[in-house]
Write a protein that holds these residues in place. Structure first.
Motif, PDB file in Angstrom:
ATOM      1  N   TYR A 166     133.536  -0.532  25.767  1.00  0.00           N
ATOM      2  CA  TYR A 166     132.346  -1.533  25.331  1.00  0.00           C
ATOM      3  C   TYR A 166     132.979  -2.678  24.681  1.00  0.00           C
ATOM      4  CZ  TYR A 166     129.732   2.779  26.156  1.00  0.00           C
ATOM      5  OH  TYR A 166     129.337   4.012  26.567  1.00  0.00           O
ATOM      6  N   SER A 181     135.441  10.609  37.959  1.00  0.00           N
ATOM      7  CA  SER A 181     136.436  10.707  37.295  1.00  0.00           C
ATOM      8  C   SER A 181     137.048  12.063  36.640  1.00  0.00           C
ATOM      9  CB  SER A 181     137.137   9.074  36.229  1.00  0.00           C
ATOM     10  OG  SER A 181     136.623   8.124  36.576  1.00  0.00           O
ATOM     11  N   LYS A 182     135.928  12.120  36.071  1.00  0.00           N
ATOM     12  CA  LYS A 182     135.766  12.881  35.185  1.00  0.00           C
ATOM     13  C   LYS A 182     135.678  15.146  35.832  1.00  0.00           C
ATOM     14  CE  LYS A 182     136.194   9.898  32.138  1.00  0.00           C
ATOM     15  NZ  LYS A 182     137.250   9.915  31.305  1.00  0.00           N
ATOM     16  N   GLY A 230     135.073   2.498  39.575  1.00  0.00           N
ATOM     17  CA  GLY A 230     134.548   3.962  38.068  1.00  0.00           C
ATOM     18  C   GLY A 230     133.709   3.478  37.314  1.00  0.00           C
ATOM     19  N   SER A 231     133.703   4.486  36.555  1.00  0.00           N
ATOM     20  CA  SER A 231     132.425   3.180  36.179  1.00  0.00           C
ATOM     21  C   SER A 231     132.254   2.600  34.210  1.00  0.00           C
ATOM     22  CB  SER A 231     131.325   4.938  35.154  1.00  0.00           C
ATOM     23  OG  SER A 231     132.635   5.370  34.542  1.00  0.00           O
ATOM     24  N   VAL A 232     133.682   2.043  34.336  1.00  0.00           N
ATOM     25  CA  VAL A 232     134.308   1.431  33.351  1.00  0.00           C
ATOM     26  C   VAL A 232     134.179  -0.588  34.121  1.00  0.00           C
ATOM     27  CG1 VAL A 232     136.906   1.150  33.824  1.00  0.00           C
ATOM     28  CG2 VAL A 232     135.614   0.226  31.513  1.00  0.00           C
ATOM     29  N   CYS A 292     126.218   6.269  24.778  1.00  0.00           N
ATOM     30  CA  CYS A 292     127.217   7.172  24.946  1.00  0.00           C
ATOM     31  C   CYS A 292     126.359   9.001  24.976  1.00  0.00           C
ATOM     32  CB  CYS A 292     129.197   6.691  24.786  1.00  0.00           C
ATOM     33  SG  CYS A 292     129.737   7.616  25.747  1.00  0.00           S
ATOM     34  N   ALA A 307     129.489   9.701  31.087  1.00  0.00           N
ATOM     35  CA  ALA A 307     130.441  10.346  32.890  1.00  0.00           C
ATOM     36  C   ALA A 307     130.755  11.507  32.644  1.00  0.00           C
ATOM     37  CB  ALA A 307     131.538   8.958  31.369  1.00  0.00           C
ATOM     38  N   TYR A 308     129.966  12.366  30.397  1.00  0.00           N
ATOM     39  CA  TYR A 308     130.783  13.289  30.554  1.00  0.00           C
ATOM     40  C   TYR A 308     129.300  14.436  31.350  1.00  0.00           C
ATOM     41  CZ  TYR A 308     134.467  11.472  29.517  1.00  0.00           C
ATOM     42  OH  TYR A 308     135.713  10.400  28.696  1.00  0.00           O
ATOM     43  N   ARG A 360     139.274   6.332  41.898  1.00  0.00           N
ATOM     44  CA  ARG A 360     137.987   4.961  40.748  1.00  0.00           C
ATOM     45  C   ARG A 360     136.820   4.510  41.570  1.00  0.00           C
ATOM     46  NH1 ARG A 360     138.591   5.337  37.485  1.00  0.00           N
ATOM     47  NH2 ARG A 360     138.220   3.716  36.302  1.00  0.00           N
ATOM     48  N   VAL A 361     135.800   5.457  40.985  1.00  0.00           N
ATOM     49  CA  VAL A 361     134.762   5.007  42.248  1.00  0.00           C
ATOM     50  C   VAL A 361     133.637   5.737  40.643  1.00  0.00           C
ATOM     51  CG1 VAL A 361     133.012   6.443  43.490  1.00  0.00           C
ATOM     52  CG2 VAL A 361     135.325   7.061  44.056  1.00  0.00           C
ATOM     53  N   ASP A 392     124.833   6.019  29.477  1.00  0.00           N
ATOM     54  CA  ASP A 392     126.449   6.347  29.978  1.00  0.00           C
ATOM     55  C   ASP A 392     127.073   8.143  29.608  1.00  0.00           C
ATOM     56  OD1 ASP A 392     129.772   6.535  30.144  1.00  0.00           O
ATOM     57  OD2 ASP A 392     130.056   5.103  28.766  1.00  0.00           O
ATOM     58  N   ASN A 419     131.702   9.414  23.660  1.00  0.00           N
ATOM     59  CA  ASN A 419     133.437   9.446  23.494  1.00  0.00           C
ATOM     60  C   ASN A 419     134.001   8.737  22.489  1.00  0.00           C
ATOM     61  OD1 ASN A 419     135.921   9.265  23.929  1.00  0.00           O
ATOM     62  ND2 ASN A 419     135.467   8.092  25.816  1.00  0.00           N
ATOM     63  N   PHE A 438     132.989   4.845  23.218  1.00  0.00           N
ATOM     64  CA  PHE A 438     133.960   4.633  24.213  1.00  0.00           C
ATOM     65  C   PHE A 438     134.872   3.378  23.429  1.00  0.00           C
ATOM     66  CE2 PHE A 438     134.616   3.360  28.911  1.00  0.00           C
ATOM     67  CZ  PHE A 438     135.660   3.392  29.515  1.00  0.00           C
ATOM     68  N   THR A 475     129.751   9.010  36.417  1.00  0.00           N
ATOM     69  CA  THR A 475     131.607   8.738  37.560  1.00  0.00           C
ATOM     70  C   THR A 475     132.026   9.884  38.107  1.00  0.00           C
ATOM     71  OG1 THR A 475     133.856   8.445  36.368  1.00  0.00           O
ATOM     72  CG2 THR A 475     132.265  10.412  35.251  1.00  0.00           C
TER      73      THR A 475
END
Ligand code: PMP
Length: 352
Positions: free
Chosen positions: A114, A217-218, A85-87, A154, A187-188, A226-227, A185, A158, A111, A215
């Motif tokens: 952080y 995930s989305k 996961g990117s987290v 970000c 993620a989206y 979780r990647v 970041d 988020n 996010f 990520t």
């Protein structure tokens, strides 16, 4: 009594989005920005096939997946570092720069992970308040000093969904000293339709201190596996590869991510549907009288202030789970049309 680090006493817990159910059994989970679609059959089949090897450790270097990402984005293999996961990649970034006295700058609110990751890594968070709903890049640049080692940006943000355009981001990057790592970041990223919002992958190539987080995930619908990954120049990617817990990205996750890249056309078609629904939801909310910041992500943001928890409770009655940030606002993911309609009905009812 066993003794733990003092920071654990004050660290805010991460509060994941939870599902809720209405009295008549309806449940719409719009609290975690997940894909509303079932996994693709081709991905499920690949995972089922991969399950035959789970007595063995996964490939620690995740070579096939790294190659697939390198090919997809036309970036060198050595520029990619994977995580669970990117987290987790973000955690590795904090730990890679983290030493007592080190500062990490990020916008707030952004996010939720952080501040948690900063505390865990023992670094000092420097939170720069948003200007309205947007990053205040001037203030962020001014917050950088000799102790700063990293800045998180970000984009889209988020939970506000707002994004930073090229004409603001590039001058900001030019202002950041070369020994400070900037993490974009994204993620989206797959949901961005504003052509003036730059793809971080076009920015890191000639900037050794810039990297991008992405990520599966989305948009790719693999939140449960979780990647995530980082793309940055070799020294940055190498630091992240060094700090990974051995075998962190499991076998099924690697297989599912490779299968998802193969089935990308289908997945991106789903993203397109979410983007259309996003416009519909935002317009309907505006019609109801809400102020909704423009969003390039798969969620909308409603600044509700003191009414936030009441709003979340009113949505929950209708089976709609949203993500409230007490005293600030609620983030609501874009789901399938039925879920979105349930949310719009709850929002309308709340406005009265
Ligand atoms: N970055 C941002 C901005 C996010 O919103 C999220 C998920 N909520 C993540 C990173 C982490 O996602 P994951 O660990 O599932 O890749």
């Amino acid at each position: 009594m066993p003794r733990f680090r003092h920071i654990l006493d004050t660290m805010p817990p991460y509060k994941p989005g939870k599902a809720v159910v209405s009295a008549d059994g309806r449940s719409y989970k719009l609290s975690s920005n997940e894909s509303p679609y079932d996994p693709l059959p081709s991905v499920v089949e690949a995972v089922a096939e991969g399950a035959r090897q789970i007595n063995r450790y996964p490939d620690p270097g995740a070579v096939k997946l790294t190659e697939a990402i390198a090919e997809r984005y036309d970036v060198p293999f050595e520029h990619i570092a994977l995580g669970a996961g990117s987290v987790t990649v973000a955690q590795q970034l904090f730990e890679s720069v983290g030493e007592p006295g080190v500062e990490v700058v990020y916008a707030w609110r952004s996010f939720e992970a952080y501040p948690l990751l900063a505390d865990l890594a023992g670094v000092t968070s420097v939170r720069v308040p948003l200007a309205g709903e947007d990053h205040d890049l001037d203030a962020m640049a001014e917050a950088i000093n000799d102790r700063t080692r990293m800045v998180f940006v970000c984009n889209p943000n988020n939970p506000t969904g707002t994004s930073i355009r090229r004409d603001a981001l590039v001058p900001f990057l030019d202002r950041v000293p070369e020994n400070v790592l900037v993490v974009l970041d994204e993620a989206y990223r797959e949901y961005v339709r504003d052509e003036d919002v730059p793809d971080g992958l076009t920015l890191y190539r000639d900037r050794p201190n810039v990297c991008v987080l992405r990520t599966f995930s989305k948009a790719y619908g693999l939140a449960g596996l979780r990647v995530g990954y980082l793309i940055g120049q070799e020294p940055v990617a190498a630091a992240i590869r060094k700090t990974i817990i051995p075998f962190a990205v499991n076998h099924l996750a690697q297989i599912a991510a490779v299968a998802s890249l193969k089935a990308e056309d289908e997945l991106l078609e789903r993203v397109e549907r979410v983007v259309k629904e996003r416009s519909r939801v935002r317009e309907a909310l505006i019609e109801q009288g809400w102020t909704v910041p423009p969003t390039e992500a798969n969620f909308v943001w409603l600044r509700l202030g003191e009414r936030t928890l009441d709003f979340a409770a009113a949505c929950a009655v209708e089976g709609v789970a949203v993500r409230p940030f007490a005293g600030e606002g609620a983030r609501v993911s874009i789901g399938d049309p039925e879920a979105n309609d349930a949310f719009l009905a709850a929002a309308k009812e709340f406005r009265g």
